[in-house]
Design a protein around this motif. Structure first.
Motif, PDB file in Angstrom:
ATOM      1  N   LEU A 133       2.206   1.165  -3.662  1.00 18.29           N
ATOM      2  CA  LEU A 133       1.334   2.685  -4.491  1.00 18.29           C
ATOM      3  C   LEU A 133       1.282   3.855  -4.278  1.00 18.29           C
ATOM      4  O   LEU A 133       1.251   4.482  -4.847  1.00 18.29           O
ATOM      5  CB  LEU A 133      -0.017   1.708  -4.261  1.00 18.29           C
ATOM      6  CG  LEU A 133      -1.459   2.481  -4.827  1.00 18.29           C
ATOM      7  CD1 LEU A 133      -1.621   1.358  -6.327  1.00 18.29           C
ATOM      8  CD2 LEU A 133      -2.669   1.495  -4.702  1.00 18.29           C
ATOM      9  N   ASP A 134       1.114   3.993  -3.008  1.00 18.81           N
ATOM     10  CA  ASP A 134       0.842   6.016  -3.216  1.00 18.81           C
ATOM     11  C   ASP A 134       2.183   6.317  -3.192  1.00 18.81           C
ATOM     12  O   ASP A 134       1.940   7.552  -3.437  1.00 18.81           O
ATOM     13  CB  ASP A 134       0.771   6.155  -1.163  1.00 18.81           C
ATOM     14  CG  ASP A 134      -0.324   5.785  -0.502  1.00 18.81           C
ATOM     15  OD1 ASP A 134      -1.619   5.661  -1.496  1.00 18.81           O
ATOM     16  OD2 ASP A 134      -0.777   5.487   0.940  1.00 18.81           O
ATOM     17  N   HIS A 135       3.307   5.844  -3.521  1.00 21.01           N
ATOM     18  CA  HIS A 135       4.733   6.788  -3.597  1.00 21.01           C
ATOM     19  C   HIS A 135       4.942   6.276  -5.424  1.00 21.01           C
ATOM     20  O   HIS A 135       6.075   6.783  -5.906  1.00 21.01           O
ATOM     21  CB  HIS A 135       5.268   6.471  -3.116  1.00 21.01           C
ATOM     22  CG  HIS A 135       5.273   6.652  -1.431  1.00 21.01           C
ATOM     23  ND1 HIS A 135       4.870   6.160  -0.370  1.00 21.01           N
ATOM     24  CD2 HIS A 135       6.582   8.574  -0.704  1.00 21.01           C
ATOM     25  CE1 HIS A 135       4.414   6.984   0.563  1.00 21.01           C
ATOM     26  NE2 HIS A 135       5.160   7.854   0.185  1.00 21.01           N
ATOM     27  N   GLY A 136       3.896   5.663  -5.979  1.00 19.02           N
ATOM     28  CA  GLY A 136       4.098   5.755  -7.218  1.00 19.02           C
ATOM     29  C   GLY A 136       4.929   4.598  -8.037  1.00 19.02           C
ATOM     30  O   GLY A 136       5.733   3.939  -8.900  1.00 19.02           O
ATOM     31  N   GLU A 189       0.924  -0.869   0.153  1.00 17.60           N
ATOM     32  CA  GLU A 189       0.509  -0.316   0.195  1.00 17.60           C
ATOM     33  C   GLU A 189       0.257   1.341  -0.135  1.00 17.60           C
ATOM     34  O   GLU A 189       0.903   2.213  -1.035  1.00 17.60           O
ATOM     35  CB  GLU A 189      -0.946  -0.496   1.436  1.00 17.60           C
ATOM     36  CG  GLU A 189      -2.017  -0.907   0.930  1.00 17.60           C
ATOM     37  CD  GLU A 189      -1.258  -2.382   1.255  1.00 17.60           C
ATOM     38  OE1 GLU A 189      -0.224  -2.454   1.919  1.00 17.60           O
ATOM     39  OE2 GLU A 189      -2.048  -3.368   1.592  1.00 17.60           O
ATOM     40  N   PHE A 190       1.681   1.184   0.961  1.00 17.10           N
ATOM     41  CA  PHE A 190       2.826   2.420   0.248  1.00 17.10           C
ATOM     42  C   PHE A 190       3.412   2.318  -1.198  1.00 17.10           C
ATOM     43  O   PHE A 190       3.726   3.594  -1.494  1.00 17.10           O
ATOM     44  CB  PHE A 190       4.171   2.237   1.770  1.00 17.10           C
ATOM     45  CG  PHE A 190       5.016   3.083   1.848  1.00 17.10           C
ATOM     46  CD1 PHE A 190       4.428   3.991   2.798  1.00 17.10           C
ATOM     47  CD2 PHE A 190       6.099   3.149   1.348  1.00 17.10           C
ATOM     48  CE1 PHE A 190       5.743   5.147   3.499  1.00 17.10           C
ATOM     49  CE2 PHE A 190       7.404   4.595   1.749  1.00 17.10           C
ATOM     50  CZ  PHE A 190       6.867   5.439   2.802  1.00 17.10           C
ATOM     51  N   ASP A 230       0.968  -0.139  -9.686  1.00 14.67           N
ATOM     52  CA  ASP A 230       0.154  -0.035 -10.620  1.00 14.67           C
ATOM     53  C   ASP A 230      -1.191   0.200  -9.336  1.00 14.67           C
ATOM     54  O   ASP A 230      -2.241   0.995 -10.219  1.00 14.67           O
ATOM     55  CB  ASP A 230       0.037  -0.848 -11.686  1.00 14.67           C
ATOM     56  CG  ASP A 230       1.371  -0.303 -12.860  1.00 14.67           C
ATOM     57  OD1 ASP A 230       1.524   1.396 -12.991  1.00 14.67           O
ATOM     58  OD2 ASP A 230       1.780  -0.709 -12.871  1.00 14.67           O
TER      59      ASP A 230
END
Ligand SMILES: [Zn+2]
Length: 283
Positions: free
Chosen positions: A256-259, A253-254, A262
């Protein structure tokens, strides 16, 4: 004569202690996240996802293929490739002994299964890594099988899916395992030139050399909830940058938040998600 003497014989056990004990061991498992006690059969039926808190337990390589490919049917390729122990490596045990133990325990020659099957009716190449085999580490065999799977995708015009579950490069094969990073990455370059999609699925854990090569090279990089994904471990990073790392660092999840990813896709949605993505890529 003693003042007090037991005259009766003690009560005899009708059966020896060992036989009286009911066998419950191994039937139940405690969820490492919510502490719920789950019947193992229920967990298995739910594809190793906790029914209460959705914690994703590790899924072995074969069941992963059963999950993703239609009717759990697939053809395995290159099943006989086996490590030749190029460095004659020995640590606390000889590397050959480690290989032999893992082979006997899991009935596979190395830490990846490369397979071909149908995903919602579409023919795909699907690779699945096995963490139980020396930490899912990538040596010459894993690299070679992955590279051949990519080449097969190119030759047969099929999309590629690789499910990673690995601690990284295999220390016992030293530089030979590091060479696999480049080999698989080069093969993926040819897949890209052939305009065929590659979906990388990162599961718990995907770290080290596998993250540093094919796991992060997908046209789509998707992960399961809560998966540990990283290159170096958090302690090494903290010591290097001399800063405290934030909570949830290196979790799906971390990232994903930081790009870095995908999508984070729960296991039950994984197959329909991949099928939809392939429809999109190949329309
Ligand atoms: Zn749970």
């Amino acid at each position: 004569m003693a003042w007090f003497k037991r005259e009766k014989k003690p009560i005899e056990n009708p059966t020896p202690v060992d036989e009286r004990r009911v066998r419950t061991e191994g039937l139940w498992i405690k969820c490492s996240s919510c502490r719920l006690t789950i019947w193992k059969k229920d967990l298995e039926a739910n594809w190793e996802v906790c029914p209460k808190c959705e914690h994703h337990f590790r899924l072995d390589a074969r069941r992963r293929l059963d999950l993703l490919l239609d009717d759990g049917r697939w053809i395995e390729h290159d099943a006989d490739l086996a490590s030749s122990n190029p460095l004659r490596f020995t640590d606390t045990k000889p590397y050959e002994k480690r290989l032999e133990d893992a082979r006997n325990r899991l009935g596979m020659k190395d830490a990846i299964i490369t397979a071909e099957g149908l995903l919602n009716g579409r023919s795909v190449i699907c690779c699945s890594m096995e963490f139980g085999f020396i930490g899912g580490s990538m040596g010459a065999v894993v690299g070679e099988k992955a590279a051949r799977a990519v080449e097969r995708s190119v030759a047969q015009g099929q999309p590629l899916i690789i499910v990673s579950c690995s601690g990284g490069a295999r220390m016992m094969e030293g530089v030979v395992s590091l060479m696999q990073l480049a080999k698989v990455a080069a093969a993926l370059g040819r897949l890209d030139a052939a305009r065929l999609p590659y979906i990388s699925v990162l599961t718990d854990p995907t770290t080290g050399g596998v993250t540093a090569s094919y796991a992060m090279l997908g046209d789509l990089n998707i992960a399961e909830p809560g998966a540990l994904i990283g290159f170096a471990g958090p302690r090494v990073i903290e010591q290097t940058i001399r800063q405290k790392l934030p909570d949830g660092f290196q979790r799906a999840e971390f990232l994903l938040d930081h790009g870095f990813l995908d999508a984070v896709v729960p296991r039950r949605d994984l197959k329909p998600y991949i099928a939809r993505s392939l429809d999109f890529f190949l329309q």
